[in-house]
Design a protein around this motif. Structure first.
Motif, mmCIF file in Angstrom:
data_model
loop_
_atom_site.group_PDB
_atom_site.id
_atom_site.type_symbol
_atom_site.label_atom_id
_atom_site.label_comp_id
_atom_site.label_asym_id
_atom_site.label_seq_id
_atom_site.Cartn_x
_atom_site.Cartn_y
_atom_site.Cartn_z
ATOM 1 N N ASN A 76 0.855 -1.207 -0.254
ATOM 2 C CA ASN A 76 -0.064 0.278 -0.094
ATOM 3 C C ASN A 76 1.222 1.201 0.215
ATOM 4 O O ASN A 76 2.069 1.086 0.231
ATOM 5 C CB ASN A 76 -0.740 0.444 1.368
ATOM 6 N N HIS A 120 -3.262 6.875 -8.867
ATOM 7 C CA HIS A 120 -4.947 6.953 -9.633
ATOM 8 C C HIS A 120 -4.330 7.894 -11.287
ATOM 9 O O HIS A 120 -4.042 9.017 -10.470
ATOM 10 C CB HIS A 120 -6.116 6.824 -9.442
ATOM 11 N N ASP A 126 -5.744 5.539 -2.352
ATOM 12 C CA ASP A 126 -6.392 5.008 -2.047
ATOM 13 C C ASP A 126 -5.687 4.344 -0.577
ATOM 14 O O ASP A 126 -4.662 3.844 -0.096
ATOM 15 C CB ASP A 126 -6.743 3.057 -2.508
ATOM 16 N N LEU A 128 -6.454 1.099 1.066
ATOM 17 C CA LEU A 128 -7.081 0.566 1.464
ATOM 18 C C LEU A 128 -7.940 -0.497 2.481
ATOM 19 O O LEU A 128 -8.614 -1.153 1.806
ATOM 20 C CB LEU A 128 -5.510 -0.417 0.751
ATOM 21 N N PHE A 132 -11.114 4.891 -1.238
ATOM 22 C CA PHE A 132 -10.070 4.685 -2.973
ATOM 23 C C PHE A 132 -10.405 6.381 -3.416
ATOM 24 O O PHE A 132 -11.838 6.431 -3.487
ATOM 25 C CB PHE A 132 -10.883 3.255 -3.691
ATOM 26 N N HIS A 133 -9.364 6.215 -4.133
ATOM 27 C CA HIS A 133 -9.187 6.816 -4.815
ATOM 28 C C HIS A 133 -9.401 8.681 -4.127
ATOM 29 O O HIS A 133 -10.277 9.394 -4.450
ATOM 30 C CB HIS A 133 -10.379 7.361 -6.280
#
Length: 569
Positions: A76, A120, A126, A128, A132-133
Protein backbone atom coordinates in the motif's frame (compact mmCIF):
# COMPACT_ATOMS: atom_id res chain seq x y z
CA UNK A 1 -0.89 10.35 14.96
CA UNK A 2 -1.49 11.97 11.59
CA UNK A 3 -3.12 8.87 10.10
CA UNK A 4 -3.20 5.10 10.30
CA UNK A 5 0.06 3.99 8.77
CA UNK A 6 -0.58 0.23 8.42
CA UNK A 7 3.05 -0.72 8.70
CA UNK A 8 4.31 -4.13 9.73
CA UNK A 9 6.41 -2.97 12.66
CA UNK A 10 4.99 -0.57 15.21
CA UNK A 11 8.37 1.12 15.49
CA UNK A 12 7.76 2.55 12.06
CA UNK A 13 5.10 4.84 13.45
CA UNK A 14 7.74 7.42 14.27
CA UNK A 15 8.02 8.14 10.57
CA UNK A 16 4.87 10.24 10.58
CA UNK A 17 6.10 13.76 9.78
CA UNK A 18 4.87 17.15 8.68
CA UNK A 19 6.22 20.23 6.94
CA UNK A 20 6.81 23.91 7.36
CA UNK A 21 7.74 26.81 5.14
CA UNK A 22 10.99 26.53 3.12
CA UNK A 23 12.01 29.86 4.64
CA UNK A 24 12.95 27.83 7.73
CA UNK A 25 15.26 25.57 5.77
CA UNK A 26 18.64 27.10 6.48
CA UNK A 27 22.21 26.14 5.60
CA UNK A 28 23.39 22.76 6.85
CA UNK A 29 24.03 22.75 10.58
CA UNK A 30 26.45 20.32 12.11
CA UNK A 31 25.28 17.51 14.36
CA UNK A 32 26.99 19.24 17.26
CA UNK A 33 24.57 22.15 16.89
CA UNK A 34 21.52 19.93 17.24
CA UNK A 35 20.18 19.61 20.80
CA UNK A 36 20.48 16.19 22.45
CA UNK A 37 16.76 15.45 22.21
CA UNK A 38 16.87 15.94 18.43
CA UNK A 39 19.92 13.72 18.10
CA UNK A 40 17.97 11.03 19.96
CA UNK A 41 15.15 11.41 17.45
CA UNK A 42 17.64 10.90 14.63
CA UNK A 43 18.93 7.72 16.26
CA UNK A 44 15.40 6.34 16.66
CA UNK A 45 14.68 7.27 13.05
CA UNK A 46 17.70 5.20 11.98
CA UNK A 47 16.14 2.19 13.72
CA UNK A 48 12.94 2.73 11.79
CA UNK A 49 14.84 2.92 8.51
CA UNK A 50 16.43 -0.44 9.29
CA UNK A 51 13.01 -1.99 9.94
CA UNK A 52 11.46 -0.49 6.83
CA UNK A 53 14.18 -1.75 4.55
CA UNK A 54 13.53 -5.30 5.72
CA UNK A 55 9.97 -5.12 4.46
CA UNK A 56 10.60 -3.44 1.13
CA UNK A 57 10.17 -5.56 -2.02
CA UNK A 58 13.63 -5.78 -3.64
CA UNK A 59 12.98 -8.40 -6.34
CA UNK A 60 13.70 -6.58 -9.61
CA UNK A 61 11.41 -8.96 -11.48
CA UNK A 62 8.45 -8.26 -9.21
CA UNK A 63 5.74 -5.80 -10.26
CA UNK A 64 5.71 -4.76 -6.59
CA UNK A 65 9.35 -3.60 -6.63
CA UNK A 66 9.89 -0.82 -4.08
CA UNK A 67 6.61 -1.26 -2.24
CA UNK A 68 6.13 -2.03 1.45
CA UNK A 69 3.45 -4.21 3.02
CA UNK A 70 1.24 -3.45 5.98
CA UNK A 71 0.48 -5.68 8.97
CA UNK A 72 -2.03 -7.61 6.85
CA UNK A 73 0.63 -8.29 4.20
CA UNK A 74 -0.98 -5.86 1.76
CA UNK A 75 1.22 -3.57 -0.32
CA UNK A 76 0.00 0.00 0.00
CA UNK A 77 1.11 3.60 -0.52
CA UNK A 78 1.00 4.51 3.18
CA UNK A 79 3.57 1.93 4.26
CA UNK A 80 5.65 2.72 1.20
CA UNK A 81 5.65 6.46 1.86
CA UNK A 82 7.18 5.77 5.29
CA UNK A 83 10.38 4.71 3.50
CA UNK A 84 10.52 8.09 1.76
CA UNK A 85 9.75 10.06 4.90
CA UNK A 86 12.13 8.30 7.27
CA UNK A 87 14.75 7.93 4.57
CA UNK A 88 14.73 11.66 3.85
CA UNK A 89 15.26 12.45 7.53
CA UNK A 90 18.23 10.07 7.62
CA UNK A 91 19.80 11.46 4.43
CA UNK A 92 19.45 14.99 5.80
CA UNK A 93 20.79 14.45 9.34
CA UNK A 94 24.61 14.61 9.83
CA UNK A 95 24.41 12.40 12.93
CA UNK A 96 22.52 9.64 11.09
CA UNK A 97 24.42 6.60 9.92
CA UNK A 98 22.45 7.05 6.69
CA UNK A 99 23.62 10.63 6.12
CA UNK A 100 24.06 11.11 2.36
CA UNK A 101 23.84 7.33 1.87
CA UNK A 102 23.53 6.50 -1.83
CA UNK A 103 22.44 2.98 -0.88
CA UNK A 104 19.52 4.32 1.16
CA UNK A 105 18.75 6.83 -1.60
CA UNK A 106 18.29 3.91 -4.00
CA UNK A 107 15.72 2.35 -1.63
CA UNK A 108 13.92 5.67 -1.36
CA UNK A 109 13.81 5.99 -5.13
CA UNK A 110 12.30 2.51 -5.48
CA UNK A 111 9.59 3.54 -3.00
CA UNK A 112 8.87 6.72 -4.96
CA UNK A 113 8.58 4.76 -8.22
CA UNK A 114 6.16 2.37 -6.53
CA UNK A 115 4.03 5.33 -5.41
CA UNK A 116 3.94 6.61 -8.98
CA UNK A 117 2.92 3.15 -10.19
CA UNK A 118 0.01 2.88 -7.74
CA UNK A 119 -1.20 6.46 -8.20
CA UNK A 120 -4.51 6.74 -10.08
CA UNK A 121 -4.78 8.78 -13.26
CA UNK A 122 -6.74 11.41 -11.34
CA UNK A 123 -3.77 11.89 -8.99
CA UNK A 124 -5.27 10.15 -5.94
CA UNK A 125 -4.12 7.13 -3.95
CA UNK A 126 -6.11 4.55 -1.99
CA UNK A 127 -6.35 3.87 1.72
CA UNK A 128 -6.96 0.17 1.18
CA UNK A 129 -8.72 -0.35 4.49
CA UNK A 130 -11.60 1.92 3.53
CA UNK A 131 -11.11 4.85 1.07
CA UNK A 132 -10.47 4.58 -2.69
CA UNK A 133 -9.48 7.34 -5.11
CA UNK A 134 -9.23 9.32 -1.88
CA UNK A 135 -8.38 13.01 -1.97
CA UNK A 136 -7.97 13.32 1.82
CA UNK A 137 -5.71 10.29 2.04
CA UNK A 138 -3.68 11.73 -0.80
CA UNK A 139 -3.40 14.86 1.33
CA UNK A 140 -2.18 12.86 4.31
CA UNK A 141 0.69 11.57 2.18
CA UNK A 142 1.48 14.84 0.43
CA UNK A 143 1.81 16.92 3.57
CA UNK A 144 4.55 14.50 4.68
CA UNK A 145 6.19 13.77 1.34
CA UNK A 146 6.54 17.46 0.51
CA UNK A 147 8.65 17.72 3.64
CA UNK A 148 10.69 14.72 2.55
CA UNK A 149 11.32 16.51 -0.77
CA UNK A 150 12.63 19.57 1.07
CA UNK A 151 14.93 17.52 3.29
CA UNK A 152 16.37 15.49 0.42
CA UNK A 153 16.88 18.62 -1.63
CA UNK A 154 18.99 20.11 1.17
CA UNK A 155 20.83 16.87 1.94
CA UNK A 156 23.34 17.11 -0.89
CA UNK A 157 23.24 13.35 -1.36
CA UNK A 158 24.95 12.31 -4.63
CA UNK A 159 22.32 11.40 -7.23
CA UNK A 160 19.43 12.98 -5.32
CA UNK A 161 18.27 15.05 -8.31
CA UNK A 162 16.90 11.96 -10.07
CA UNK A 163 14.90 10.99 -6.98
CA UNK A 164 13.62 14.53 -6.57
CA UNK A 165 12.43 14.58 -10.16
CA UNK A 166 10.47 11.37 -9.61
CA UNK A 167 8.98 12.60 -6.34
CA UNK A 168 8.05 15.92 -7.98
CA UNK A 169 6.16 13.99 -10.67
CA UNK A 170 4.16 12.20 -7.99
CA UNK A 171 3.49 15.32 -5.91
CA UNK A 172 2.41 17.54 -8.78
CA UNK A 173 -0.06 14.91 -9.93
CA UNK A 174 -1.36 14.76 -6.35
CA UNK A 175 -1.77 18.53 -6.50
CA UNK A 176 -4.21 18.16 -9.37
CA UNK A 177 -6.42 15.92 -7.23
CA UNK A 178 -6.13 18.08 -4.13
CA UNK A 179 -7.19 21.15 -6.09
CA UNK A 180 -10.58 19.70 -7.00
CA UNK A 181 -11.31 16.62 -4.86
CA UNK A 182 -13.77 16.20 -2.01
CA UNK A 183 -13.53 15.17 1.64
CA UNK A 184 -15.34 13.11 4.29
CA UNK A 185 -14.69 14.64 7.71
CA UNK A 186 -14.10 18.11 9.18
CA UNK A 187 -10.35 17.66 9.62
CA UNK A 188 -9.97 16.55 5.98
CA UNK A 189 -10.48 20.16 4.91
CA UNK A 190 -7.38 21.19 6.80
CA UNK A 191 -5.43 18.11 5.67
CA UNK A 192 -6.05 19.06 2.04
CA UNK A 193 -5.33 22.73 2.72
CA UNK A 194 -2.09 21.97 4.55
CA UNK A 195 -0.96 19.65 1.75
CA UNK A 196 -1.71 22.32 -0.84
CA UNK A 197 0.12 24.87 1.31
CA UNK A 198 3.23 22.73 1.21
CA UNK A 199 2.98 22.18 -2.52
CA UNK A 200 2.54 25.91 -3.01
CA UNK A 201 5.72 26.52 -1.03
CA UNK A 202 7.62 24.29 -3.42
CA UNK A 203 5.87 25.17 -6.67
CA UNK A 204 3.60 28.24 -6.32
CA UNK A 205 0.28 27.81 -8.11
CA UNK A 206 -2.83 30.04 -7.93
CA UNK A 207 -4.97 26.93 -8.23
CA UNK A 208 -3.58 25.67 -4.91
CA UNK A 209 -4.20 29.00 -3.21
CA UNK A 210 -7.76 29.29 -4.50
CA UNK A 211 -8.66 25.85 -3.18
CA UNK A 212 -7.15 26.60 0.22
CA UNK A 213 -9.15 29.81 0.44
CA UNK A 214 -12.31 27.95 -0.54
CA UNK A 215 -11.90 25.46 2.32
CA UNK A 216 -10.90 28.15 4.81
CA UNK A 217 -14.03 30.06 3.81
CA UNK A 218 -16.04 27.49 5.76
CA UNK A 219 -14.29 28.75 8.93
CA UNK A 220 -12.68 26.61 11.61
CA UNK A 221 -14.96 24.11 13.36
CA UNK A 222 -14.21 25.18 16.94
CA UNK A 223 -16.71 25.44 19.78
CA UNK A 224 -16.68 27.85 22.71
CA UNK A 225 -14.69 25.38 24.83
CA UNK A 226 -11.80 25.40 22.35
CA UNK A 227 -12.57 21.95 20.91
CA UNK A 228 -12.91 20.94 17.28
CA UNK A 229 -16.03 19.28 15.91
CA UNK A 230 -14.76 15.70 16.15
CA UNK A 231 -13.69 16.12 19.80
CA UNK A 232 -10.93 13.62 19.06
CA UNK A 233 -8.47 14.54 21.76
CA UNK A 234 -5.90 11.84 21.01
CA UNK A 235 -5.85 11.89 17.21
CA UNK A 236 -7.60 14.63 15.29
CA UNK A 237 -7.53 17.65 17.62
CA UNK A 238 -3.74 17.59 17.78
CA UNK A 239 -3.61 16.86 14.06
CA UNK A 240 -5.73 19.93 13.36
CA UNK A 241 -3.43 22.02 15.54
CA UNK A 242 -0.44 20.96 13.45
CA UNK A 243 -2.29 21.52 10.19
CA UNK A 244 -3.42 25.01 11.15
CA UNK A 245 0.12 25.96 12.13
CA UNK A 246 1.30 24.80 8.70
CA UNK A 247 -1.38 26.80 6.90
CA UNK A 248 -0.90 29.86 9.14
CA UNK A 249 2.80 30.01 8.35
CA UNK A 250 2.70 29.03 4.70
CA UNK A 251 -0.28 31.21 3.79
CA UNK A 252 0.65 34.05 6.13
CA UNK A 253 -2.56 33.78 8.12
CA UNK A 254 -1.46 34.22 11.76
CA UNK A 255 -5.08 34.48 12.89
CA UNK A 256 -5.40 30.71 12.51
CA UNK A 257 -2.98 30.32 15.41
CA UNK A 258 -5.66 31.68 17.76
CA UNK A 259 -7.62 28.47 17.20
CA UNK A 260 -4.56 26.43 18.05
CA UNK A 261 -4.01 28.43 21.23
CA UNK A 262 -7.63 27.92 22.31
CA UNK A 263 -7.34 24.17 21.80
CA UNK A 264 -4.03 23.96 23.64
CA UNK A 265 -5.48 25.97 26.53
CA UNK A 266 -8.41 23.57 26.74
CA UNK A 267 -6.17 20.51 26.49
CA UNK A 268 -4.30 21.52 29.65
CA UNK A 269 -7.51 20.59 31.51
CA UNK A 270 -7.69 17.22 29.76
CA UNK A 271 -4.52 15.85 31.36
CA UNK A 272 -4.73 12.91 33.76
CA UNK A 273 -2.26 12.78 36.68
CA UNK A 274 -0.17 10.13 34.88
CA UNK A 275 0.18 12.22 31.71
CA UNK A 276 -2.58 10.54 29.70
CA UNK A 277 -5.19 12.56 27.82
CA UNK A 278 -8.95 12.42 28.42
CA UNK A 279 -10.59 10.73 25.42
CA UNK A 280 -14.06 9.90 26.75
CA UNK A 281 -15.97 12.52 24.73
CA UNK A 282 -14.35 11.77 21.37
CA UNK A 283 -16.60 11.29 18.37
CA UNK A 284 -13.98 9.26 16.47
CA UNK A 285 -12.07 5.99 16.76
CA UNK A 286 -10.01 7.20 19.72
CA UNK A 287 -13.03 7.34 22.05
CA UNK A 288 -12.04 6.02 25.50
CA UNK A 289 -8.63 4.80 24.29
CA UNK A 290 -5.56 5.10 26.49
CA UNK A 291 -3.43 7.82 24.92
CA UNK A 292 -0.57 10.08 25.93
CA UNK A 293 0.12 13.60 24.67
CA UNK A 294 3.00 13.16 22.21
CA UNK A 295 0.82 14.36 19.34
CA UNK A 296 0.59 17.79 20.97
CA UNK A 297 4.33 18.22 21.50
CA UNK A 298 5.03 20.16 18.32
CA UNK A 299 2.12 22.63 18.74
CA UNK A 300 2.99 23.25 22.39
CA UNK A 301 6.70 23.68 21.63
CA UNK A 302 6.09 25.89 18.60
CA UNK A 303 3.84 28.29 20.51
CA UNK A 304 5.80 28.04 23.76
CA UNK A 305 8.73 29.55 21.87
CA UNK A 306 6.77 31.88 19.59
CA UNK A 307 4.58 33.28 22.39
CA UNK A 308 7.10 32.83 25.22
CA UNK A 309 4.30 30.97 27.01
CA UNK A 310 5.57 29.39 30.25
CA UNK A 311 2.55 27.09 30.68
CA UNK A 312 3.07 25.65 27.22
CA UNK A 313 6.71 25.13 28.14
CA UNK A 314 5.58 23.21 31.23
CA UNK A 315 3.31 21.07 29.06
CA UNK A 316 6.28 20.30 26.78
CA UNK A 317 8.40 19.14 29.69
CA UNK A 318 5.56 17.01 31.03
CA UNK A 319 5.17 15.37 27.59
CA UNK A 320 8.92 14.75 27.42
CA UNK A 321 8.73 12.89 30.74
CA UNK A 322 5.60 10.85 30.01
CA UNK A 323 5.84 10.24 26.23
CA UNK A 324 9.30 11.41 25.19
CA UNK A 325 10.26 8.67 22.69
CA UNK A 326 6.91 8.96 20.93
CA UNK A 327 7.59 12.60 20.00
CA UNK A 328 10.00 11.23 17.39
CA UNK A 329 6.95 10.79 15.16
CA UNK A 330 7.41 14.46 14.31
CA UNK A 331 11.17 14.57 13.73
CA UNK A 332 10.84 16.49 10.46
CA UNK A 333 9.13 19.42 12.11
CA UNK A 334 12.26 19.88 14.19
CA UNK A 335 14.85 19.06 11.53
CA UNK A 336 13.45 21.82 9.34
CA UNK A 337 13.03 24.53 11.94
CA UNK A 338 16.20 25.28 13.95
CA UNK A 339 14.31 27.99 15.82
CA UNK A 340 12.73 25.13 17.79
CA UNK A 341 16.14 23.86 18.90
CA UNK A 342 16.43 26.55 21.56
CA UNK A 343 15.84 25.85 25.22
CA UNK A 344 12.28 26.30 26.41
CA UNK A 345 11.47 29.28 28.55
CA UNK A 346 10.97 29.18 32.30
CA UNK A 347 7.98 27.12 33.32
CA UNK A 348 4.71 28.21 34.86
CA UNK A 349 2.75 25.19 36.12
CA UNK A 350 -0.27 24.19 34.08
CA UNK A 351 -3.51 23.60 36.06
CA UNK A 352 -3.53 20.53 38.33
CA UNK A 353 -6.30 21.49 40.78
CA UNK A 354 -9.59 22.61 39.30
CA UNK A 355 -13.23 21.96 38.48
CA UNK A 356 -13.87 22.65 34.81
CA UNK A 357 -17.03 22.15 32.75
CA UNK A 358 -16.92 21.63 29.00
CA UNK A 359 -20.57 22.04 28.11
CA UNK A 360 -20.15 21.53 24.38
CA UNK A 361 -18.52 18.15 24.97
CA UNK A 362 -20.89 17.10 27.77
CA UNK A 363 -17.95 16.67 30.12
CA UNK A 364 -16.88 17.81 33.59
CA UNK A 365 -13.28 17.56 34.74
CA UNK A 366 -12.32 17.53 38.43
CA UNK A 367 -8.65 17.29 39.28
CA UNK A 368 -6.83 17.53 42.58
CA UNK A 369 -3.13 17.03 41.90
CA UNK A 370 -2.56 13.25 41.83
CA UNK A 371 -6.21 12.23 41.45
CA UNK A 372 -8.92 13.22 39.03
CA UNK A 373 -12.41 12.39 37.82
CA UNK A 374 -14.27 12.82 34.57
CA UNK A 375 -18.07 13.03 34.36
CA UNK A 376 -19.51 12.25 30.91
CA UNK A 377 -22.98 12.85 29.45
CA UNK A 378 -24.52 10.83 26.61
CA UNK A 379 -22.34 7.87 27.38
CA UNK A 380 -22.92 4.52 29.12
CA UNK A 381 -19.63 5.12 30.97
CA UNK A 382 -20.44 8.27 32.91
CA UNK A 383 -17.70 8.48 35.54
CA UNK A 384 -13.98 7.74 35.72
CA UNK A 385 -11.55 8.05 38.62
CA UNK A 386 -7.75 8.04 38.52
CA UNK A 387 -5.24 8.13 41.33
CA UNK A 388 -1.74 8.25 39.92
CA UNK A 389 -1.43 5.15 37.75
CA UNK A 390 -4.39 3.36 39.35
CA UNK A 391 -7.34 3.76 37.02
CA UNK A 392 -11.05 3.17 37.40
CA UNK A 393 -11.85 3.24 33.68
CA UNK A 394 -15.53 3.77 34.28
CA UNK A 395 -18.77 3.29 36.13
CA UNK A 396 -21.82 1.84 34.41
CA UNK A 397 -25.28 1.16 35.83
CA UNK A 398 -27.99 -1.02 34.32
CA UNK A 399 -31.29 -2.64 35.22
CA UNK A 400 -33.28 -5.29 33.40
CA UNK A 401 -36.13 -2.84 32.81
CA UNK A 402 -37.81 -4.01 29.60
CA UNK A 403 -34.42 -4.67 28.01
CA UNK A 404 -33.51 -0.98 27.83
CA UNK A 405 -32.14 -0.21 31.27
CA UNK A 406 -28.53 0.74 30.40
CA UNK A 407 -28.11 4.08 32.14
CA UNK A 408 -26.90 7.18 30.42
CA UNK A 409 -27.88 10.80 30.87
CA UNK A 410 -28.41 13.42 28.19
CA UNK A 411 -26.85 16.10 30.35
CA UNK A 412 -24.98 16.85 33.54
CA UNK A 413 -26.60 19.40 35.85
CA UNK A 414 -24.72 21.09 38.66
CA UNK A 415 -26.70 21.63 41.86
CA UNK A 416 -24.48 23.31 44.45
CA UNK A 417 -21.58 20.97 45.16
CA UNK A 418 -23.29 18.05 43.41
CA UNK A 419 -23.54 17.01 39.77
CA UNK A 420 -26.70 15.18 38.73
CA UNK A 421 -27.30 12.78 35.85
CA UNK A 422 -30.84 11.55 35.18
CA UNK A 423 -32.57 8.95 33.03
CA UNK A 424 -36.34 8.39 32.72
CA UNK A 425 -37.69 5.22 31.12
CA UNK A 426 -41.15 3.84 30.49
CA UNK A 427 -42.31 0.31 29.76
CA UNK A 428 -45.85 0.17 28.40
CA UNK A 429 -48.07 -2.72 27.38
CA UNK A 430 -50.31 -2.43 24.33
CA UNK A 431 -54.07 -2.88 23.84
CA UNK A 432 -55.86 -4.31 20.82
CA UNK A 433 -55.43 -2.41 17.56
CA UNK A 434 -58.28 -0.03 16.72
CA UNK A 435 -60.97 -2.12 15.00
CA UNK A 436 -61.64 0.38 12.25
CA UNK A 437 -57.95 0.30 11.22
CA UNK A 438 -57.34 -3.44 11.23
CA UNK A 439 -55.72 -4.84 8.06
CA UNK A 440 -57.61 -7.58 6.25
CA UNK A 441 -54.69 -10.03 6.19
CA UNK A 442 -53.71 -9.94 9.88
CA UNK A 443 -50.19 -8.74 9.06
CA UNK A 444 -48.58 -7.66 12.37
CA UNK A 445 -46.26 -5.23 10.56
CA UNK A 446 -49.29 -3.29 9.37
CA UNK A 447 -50.36 -2.66 12.97
CA UNK A 448 -47.66 -0.33 14.40
CA UNK A 449 -47.53 0.17 18.14
CA UNK A 450 -47.85 3.91 17.77
CA UNK A 451 -51.55 3.43 17.06
CA UNK A 452 -52.24 0.98 19.88
CA UNK A 453 -53.60 2.27 23.23
CA UNK A 454 -51.13 1.77 26.11
CA UNK A 455 -51.82 0.31 29.54
CA UNK A 456 -50.02 -0.88 32.67
CA UNK A 457 -47.27 1.61 31.88
CA UNK A 458 -44.22 1.02 34.07
CA UNK A 459 -41.87 3.88 34.92
CA UNK A 460 -38.29 3.90 36.15
CA UNK A 461 -36.28 7.00 36.93
CA UNK A 462 -32.60 6.69 37.77
CA UNK A 463 -30.68 9.58 39.24
CA UNK A 464 -26.94 9.68 39.83
CA UNK A 465 -25.49 12.29 42.17
CA UNK A 466 -21.74 12.87 42.24
CA UNK A 467 -19.76 15.11 44.55
CA UNK A 468 -16.26 15.62 45.87
CA UNK A 469 -15.14 14.53 49.29
CA UNK A 470 -12.00 15.39 51.18
CA UNK A 471 -10.40 12.11 50.08
CA UNK A 472 -11.88 11.69 46.60
CA UNK A 473 -15.35 11.32 45.10
CA UNK A 474 -18.78 10.07 46.19
CA UNK A 475 -21.38 8.57 43.85
CA UNK A 476 -25.01 7.98 44.82
CA UNK A 477 -27.31 5.94 42.56
CA UNK A 478 -31.04 6.09 43.28
CA UNK A 479 -34.05 4.71 41.40
CA UNK A 480 -37.75 5.23 41.85
CA UNK A 481 -40.70 3.67 40.09
CA UNK A 482 -41.18 0.02 39.25
CA UNK A 483 -40.02 -2.30 42.02
CA UNK A 484 -38.11 -5.60 42.09
CA UNK A 485 -36.15 -4.85 38.92
CA UNK A 486 -32.66 -6.44 39.15
CA UNK A 487 -29.92 -3.84 38.88
CA UNK A 488 -26.12 -3.76 38.85
CA UNK A 489 -23.44 -1.10 39.21
CA UNK A 490 -20.18 -1.89 37.36
CA UNK A 491 -16.76 -0.67 38.49
CA UNK A 492 -14.45 -1.21 35.51
CA UNK A 493 -10.73 -1.09 36.33
CA UNK A 494 -7.74 -1.01 34.01
CA UNK A 495 -6.13 -4.41 33.42
CA UNK A 496 -2.84 -5.08 35.15
CA UNK A 497 -3.64 -4.19 38.74
CA UNK A 498 -4.57 -6.22 41.82
CA UNK A 499 -8.02 -6.34 43.42
CA UNK A 500 -8.55 -7.10 47.10
CA UNK A 501 -11.64 -7.35 49.31
CA UNK A 502 -13.80 -8.70 46.47
CA UNK A 503 -15.17 -12.16 45.61
CA UNK A 504 -14.77 -13.81 42.19
CA UNK A 505 -18.03 -14.60 40.39
CA UNK A 506 -18.11 -18.21 39.26
CA UNK A 507 -17.66 -19.02 35.56
CA UNK A 508 -16.44 -15.56 34.64
CA UNK A 509 -13.07 -14.42 33.36
CA UNK A 510 -12.57 -11.31 35.48
CA UNK A 511 -15.82 -10.39 37.23
CA UNK A 512 -16.09 -9.82 40.97
CA UNK A 513 -18.60 -8.90 43.66
CA UNK A 514 -18.05 -6.39 46.44
CA UNK A 515 -20.44 -7.87 49.00
CA UNK A 516 -19.70 -5.49 51.83
CA UNK A 517 -17.06 -3.23 53.26
CA UNK A 518 -14.28 -1.69 51.22
CA UNK A 519 -12.33 -3.07 48.28
CA UNK A 520 -9.02 -1.90 46.86
CA UNK A 521 -7.40 -1.82 43.45
CA UNK A 522 -3.62 -1.49 43.42
CA UNK A 523 -1.48 -0.67 40.38
CA UNK A 524 2.23 -0.37 41.12
CA UNK A 525 2.50 2.11 43.99
CA UNK A 526 -0.98 3.63 43.61
CA UNK A 527 -4.17 2.34 45.25
CA UNK A 528 -7.85 3.17 44.81
CA UNK A 529 -10.18 2.31 47.69
CA UNK A 530 -13.90 1.86 46.96
CA UNK A 531 -16.97 0.95 48.97
CA UNK A 532 -19.09 0.07 50.78
CA UNK A 533 -20.34 -2.89 48.80
CA UNK A 534 -23.66 -4.61 48.35
CA UNK A 535 -24.53 -7.86 46.55
CA UNK A 536 -28.12 -9.07 46.61
CA UNK A 537 -27.82 -11.25 43.51
CA UNK A 538 -25.27 -12.55 40.97
CA UNK A 539 -27.04 -11.65 37.73
CA UNK A 540 -24.45 -9.47 35.98
CA UNK A 541 -25.72 -10.17 32.45
CA UNK A 542 -28.90 -8.16 32.68
CA UNK A 543 -31.10 -8.18 29.61
CA UNK A 544 -30.56 -5.02 27.60
CA UNK A 545 -27.30 -4.16 29.34
CA UNK A 546 -24.01 -3.85 27.52
CA UNK A 547 -21.74 -6.91 27.68
CA UNK A 548 -18.91 -6.85 30.25
CA UNK A 549 -15.72 -5.12 29.15
CA UNK A 550 -12.44 -7.00 28.75
CA UNK A 551 -11.19 -5.66 32.07
CA UNK A 552 -11.37 -6.50 35.78
CA UNK A 553 -14.87 -5.49 36.81
CA UNK A 554 -16.41 -5.30 40.27
CA UNK A 555 -20.20 -5.46 40.55
CA UNK A 556 -22.53 -4.11 43.20
CA UNK A 557 -26.00 -5.61 42.78
CA UNK A 558 -29.51 -5.10 44.09
CA UNK A 559 -33.13 -4.50 43.17
CA UNK A 560 -35.22 -1.42 42.63
CA UNK A 561 -35.89 0.74 44.49
CA UNK A 562 -32.09 0.83 44.37
CA UNK A 563 -30.22 3.33 46.53
CA UNK A 564 -26.53 3.07 47.22
CA UNK A 565 -23.67 5.44 47.93
CA UNK A 566 -20.13 4.40 46.99
CA UNK A 567 -16.99 6.39 47.74
CA UNK A 568 -13.66 6.40 45.92
CA UNK A 569 -10.41 7.53 47.48
Amino acid sequence: MDRRHFVKNSALAICSVATISPTYLVARRSAEQMPPWLLEMVTRNDTSIESLRKFQVKDTDSPDLGGLRDGFDILNPHSTSAMVQCGAAGLFSPSSKYYKSTDLLASVNLAVLYLIKTQHSDGTIDLLSTNFHSTPDTGFLVKRLAMAYMLMEKSGTPGVDKVLANLKTFLLKCGEALSVGGIHTPNHRWVVSAALTRLNELWPNPKYVNRIEQWLGERIDMDADGQYNEKSTFIYSSLTDRLLITIAKGMKKPGLLDNVRKNLNMTMYYVHPNGEVVTDASGRQDKAVVGTLENYYYPYRYLAIKDKNPQYAAMCRMIEKTAGPKTGAFIDYFLTDPSLWVELSAEKPFPVSYVKTFANSGLVRIRRDNRDSTLIANNPVWFTFMKGNAVLQGLRFASSFFGKGQFQSEKIVRNGDTWELTQKLDGPYFQPYPKESLPNDGDWEKMPRTYRPQSEVQLLETKVRIKETAEGMEVEVTTRGTERVPAALELIFRPGGELKGVVKIENTKDSWLLKEGTGTYRFNDDTISFGPGTALHKNIALRGALPPMEAPTVFLTGFTPFKHVIRFS
